[in-house]
Scaffold this active site. Structure first.
Site, mmCIF file in Angstrom:
data_model
loop_
_atom_site.group_PDB
_atom_site.id
_atom_site.type_symbol
_atom_site.label_atom_id
_atom_site.label_comp_id
_atom_site.label_asym_id
_atom_site.label_seq_id
_atom_site.Cartn_x
_atom_site.Cartn_y
_atom_site.Cartn_z
ATOM 1 N N TYR A 12 67.562 -33.532 42.474
ATOM 2 C CA TYR A 12 66.362 -32.728 42.732
ATOM 3 C C TYR A 12 66.714 -31.241 42.838
ATOM 4 C CZ TYR A 12 61.496 -32.222 44.164
ATOM 5 O OH TYR A 12 60.154 -31.891 44.217
ATOM 6 N N LYS B 99 60.496 -26.562 47.315
ATOM 7 C CA LYS B 99 59.510 -27.356 48.063
ATOM 8 C C LYS B 99 59.648 -27.129 49.565
ATOM 9 C CE LYS B 99 57.463 -29.528 44.628
ATOM 10 N NZ LYS B 99 56.048 -29.223 44.270
#
Length: 260
Positions: free
Chosen positions: A161, A168
């Site tokens: 990720y 995020k």
């Protein structure tokens, strides 16, 4: 197919849905849910290439406003909100469901990310939501709700990720600050954190199929979340029944995030 609900709890409300790419998009799940519950929907599409995929969906939810929106292009976001102001004069909710990181930034180690890749990731994945909130605030004269989409990789290190997890995390922090600033005006702000979904955006994450299988086997619910699950949860938080819930990151992931 738009589901039919007898109780149209969002009848008379108007909202903007950003991020529909196709009928597998999280944003599409949200658009279907809000429309089925009575809301009127404005829909955007990224560019001319995306338009043929999004336009039939906009027709399906009977969107009276259908416009291009590339948040990286100066003026396009402002044009969308100006059109909403002229057409509706107000806004009740916004769903921001966009994120992007250049392949070379997303695919490598965080420590190796170049400045341009970092700035692009943060600009599209985080700052665009802050800017949308700024533009939406004057139209939410009677309160409203702002939503953005996040992921578990913001809080825990998820393999592959990478820099998106950093973006995020910043996005979730922005949600809290925006909630504090806009709360006195009756505007609530949330991040929705779905479990892994087989969307076009997610397909850019290396070894995503393995991530899906891990979520399926580890989540207490033993199943993957769907875009409809996400849409209905988001629509609930936009209702007056949730008027005193704000600044939250709501996990819609079958309980995956509670398991070590």
């Amino acid at each position: 197919m738009i589901p039919a609900y007898k109780v149209r709890i969002h009848e008379g409300r108007r909202g903007l849905i950003v991020g529909i790419a196709n009928d597998q998009s999280i944003a599409w799940g949200c658009a279907k849910a809000f429309r089925a519950l009575g809301a009127e929907i404005a829909v955007t599409y990224l560019n001319d290439k995306a338009k043929p995929h999004v336009e039939p969906l906009a027709r399906e939810v009977e969107a009276p406003i259908f416009m291009p929106l590339d948040v990286a292009k100066p003026g396009e976001m402002e044009a969308v909100f100006e059109t909403i102001a002229k057409t509706w004069g107000r806004l009740d909710f916004v769903v921001h469901s966009i994120a992007f990181s250049p392949k070379e930034a997303l695919g490598g180690r965080v420590i190796d990310v170049g400045r341009d890749g970092f700035l692009t990731t943060m600009d599209i994945s985080c700052w665009s939501f802050i800017r949308m909130a700024h533009l939406a605030e004057p139209l939410m004269t009677h309160g409203g709700a702002l939503f953005t989409m996040t992921y578990y990789g913001s809080q825990m290190v998820v393999e592959h990720y990478n820099i998106m997890g950093v973006a995020k995390a910043a996005l979730e922090a922005a949600v809290r600050y925006l909630a504090a600033e806009l709360g006195p005006g009756g505007i609530r702000v949330h991040a929705i954190s779905p479990g892994p979904l087989a969307t076009r955006a997610a397909s850019g994450i290396p070894e995503f199929d393995e991530l899906l299988e891990k979520a399926r086997t580890k989540a207490p619910a033993r199943q993957l979340v769907t875009i409809d699950d996400v849409g209905l949860a988001t629509a609930f938080l936009a209702h007056d029944a949730a008027r005193l819930i704000t600044g939250e990151t709501l996990y819609v992931d079958g309980g995956y995030h509670i398991i070590d």
